[in-house]
Design an enzyme around this catalytic site. Structure first.
Site, short mmCIF file in Angstrom:
data_model
loop_
_atom_site.label_atom_id
_atom_site.label_comp_id
_atom_site.label_asym_id
_atom_site.label_seq_id
_atom_site.Cartn_x
_atom_site.Cartn_y
_atom_site.Cartn_z
N ARG A 274 0.81 -1.22 0.00
CA ARG A 274 0.00 0.00 0.00
C ARG A 274 0.85 1.28 0.00
NH1 ARG A 274 -5.02 0.05 2.59
NH2 ARG A 274 -4.36 -1.81 3.71
N ARG A 310 -13.01 -1.40 -1.59
CA ARG A 310 -12.56 -1.02 -0.24
C ARG A 310 -13.64 -0.29 0.59
NH1 ARG A 310 -8.87 1.77 1.10
NH2 ARG A 310 -8.04 0.38 2.70
N CYS A 353 -26.01 -3.60 -8.12
CA CYS A 353 -27.27 -3.79 -7.38
C CYS A 353 -26.99 -4.29 -5.97
CB CYS A 353 -28.17 -4.74 -8.14
SG CYS A 353 -28.69 -4.01 -9.68
N GLU A 354 -26.38 -3.45 -5.17
CA GLU A 354 -26.08 -3.74 -3.76
C GLU A 354 -26.12 -2.39 -3.04
OE1 GLU A 354 -24.63 -6.60 -2.10
OE2 GLU A 354 -24.26 -7.89 -3.82
N TYR A 382 -4.87 -2.32 -3.73
CA TYR A 382 -6.09 -3.07 -3.46
C TYR A 382 -7.28 -2.45 -4.20
CZ TYR A 382 -2.84 -4.65 0.07
OH TYR A 382 -1.71 -5.14 0.69
#
Ligand code: LLP
Length: 424
Positions: A274, A310, A353-354, A382
């Protein structure tokens, strides 16, 4: 932020206007700065090598495009891998296997044999049974496998529960008492040599204390180990500036990690991901629709949780700002500009669709219109690597900028690609 600047109301990646790149390659798009990757790698390498002999093993999992691995390999970087697939990428990119540490949690025989064939630097071993298996396979191949025991130091990294790895209830590593027993039985494993002790406590770890604690415990343990040990591998996890948090400088991490390792007379391996890749990449999406309800404004963009998971998975904060805007961002990421202008609270959401497909809620943003492009920052780590084609959205393209040139380093997937591996 290295590689990304606002100039004349417009976001640039190195010398190129992000809007112009996206006009050509389409949206959504991941855009990376080569300079940012290399500068961050060099900064880390210098901070640690100034104190002790250090191999920086870039954590492939965080951003694994072979073009990026190749740039890092050419700069002398090693690699932390967690699968045979990642080793395959490293080899394809021209990486040096003798600078590869293999940290897979449940390495298969196929993966172990491939790594033995390639002659990697170190297998970071997670259990006695894994050690037995590596010993068996190395014996069959007439090789001696260099191994490190991954210790679970039971240190609280004070990070998100889903990215904590060094507590005793986590699946990672071997607790000290058991590791001691494994070490005492080492002479029965003829085809492995104990080259190191490894630890990785979590990610991101925005303070140095948990490292100091873990390193102290590991170095005490090493006193009870055979003197074949050359390396201490302290994993990755260094923090990243996403918004306003205080992240220690590389030198501060180096002081608490490299200092004691040097004093113990060992070499150091670090596995940063990262902190190298995070701010070297952005995800750009385009506003498809603006929906104003009685209570909220929604900007619905074409990038979704399938592109960057994330926020949905870890409630992660990513700074978001239009690619072209008369208003300037007020964020530590852009110290060179002064935040100004008229801002309105809005939710930036994706097409999936969430209900969790939300990049931010009630965030103060300039007023946006259909067709505007927005950048989601700190998406280099990520981001693409965890992307999927959920809801059958083809995965986005990846673009690498080098000065005033750019290259599409991964083509946008097509609808045909979505079904290519499926049999009728
Ligand atoms: N070494 C080991 C053994 C690891 O498990 C990891 C990350 C690293 C090195 C690299 O850590 P870094 O320097 O990138 O923090 N998907 C999550 C992060 C998961 C980290 C997994 N292991 C996120 O998006 O925050």
């Amino acid at each position: 932020m290295i590689g990304f600047t606002y100039q004349n109301d417009e976001l640039f990646c190195e010398d190129l206007a992000v809007n112009e790149i996206v006009e050509k390659v389409g949206s959504p798009a991941y855009i990376y700065s080569k300079k940012a990757f290399l500068d961050r790698y060099n900064m880390l390498q210098q901070a640690f090598s100034a104190i002790v002999d250090t191999t920086v093993c870039y954590s492939v999992k965080c951003c694994s495009n072979i073009n990026i691995l190749r740039e890092l390999a050419q700069a002398g970087c090693g690699f932390d891998i967690v699968s045979g697939g990642e080793l395959f990428r490293v080899i394809k990119a021209g990486g040096d296997p003798s600078k590869v540490a293999f940290a897979g949690v449940a390495k298969t025989d196929v993966e172990i044999k491939y790594a033995l064939e390639q002659g990697i630097m170190l297998f970071n071993v997670e259990s006695e049974q894994e050690l037995e298996n590596i010993n068996r396979l190395a014996g069959e191949m007439g090789k001696v496998a260099p191994v490190a025991l991954r210790i679970n130091p039971d240190v609280d990294a004070k990070t998100h529960a889903k990215t904590t790895t060094g507590k005793k209830e986590n699946k990672f590593g071997i607790e000290f008492a058991y590791a001691m027993q494994v070490v005492s039985r080492l002479s029965s494993f003829k085809n492995v040599v104990l080259k190191g002790i490894d630890v990785h406590i979590g990610s991101p770890v925005n303070s140095t204390e948990p490292y100091a604690e873990a390193v102290d415990r590991v170095l005490n343990f090493i006193k009870t180990c055979p003197d074949t040990i050359e390396y201490v591998d302290t994993g990755g996890g260094f923090g990243l500036l996403y918004n306003e948090e205080n992240v220690p400088a590389f030198e501060e991490y180096a002081k608490v990690i490299a200092g004691p390792v040097k004093a113990a007379g060992k070499k150091l391996i670090i596995e940063p991901g990262r902190s190298i890749a995070g701010n070297a990449g952005i995800l750009v999406g385009e506003v498809q629709y603006v929906k104003k309800t009685g209570v909220k404004t929604f900007y619905k963009i074409d990038a979704g949780m399938n592109d960057l998971i994330r926020p949905a998975m870890y409630d992660a904060y990513h700074f978001i700002w239009p690619v072209k805007s008369e208003e300037m961002p007020d964020c530590k990421l852009f110290p060179e500009v002064e935040g100004d202008g008229l801002l309105m609270p809005a939710d930036v959401v994706g097409p999936i669709c969430e209900s969790s497909d939300v990049f931010c809620k009630g965030r103060l943003l300039p007023e946006l219109e259909r067709g505007d492009k927005i950048a989601i920052f700190s998406a280099g780590a990520y981001g693409f690597a965890m992307s999927s084609s959920y809801n059958s959205h083809p995965r986005s393209c990846e673009v690498l900028v080098d000065g005033s040139e750019y290259k599409v380093i991964r083509k946008r997937e097509t609808w045909e690609d979505l079904v290519a591996a499926e049999e009728l």
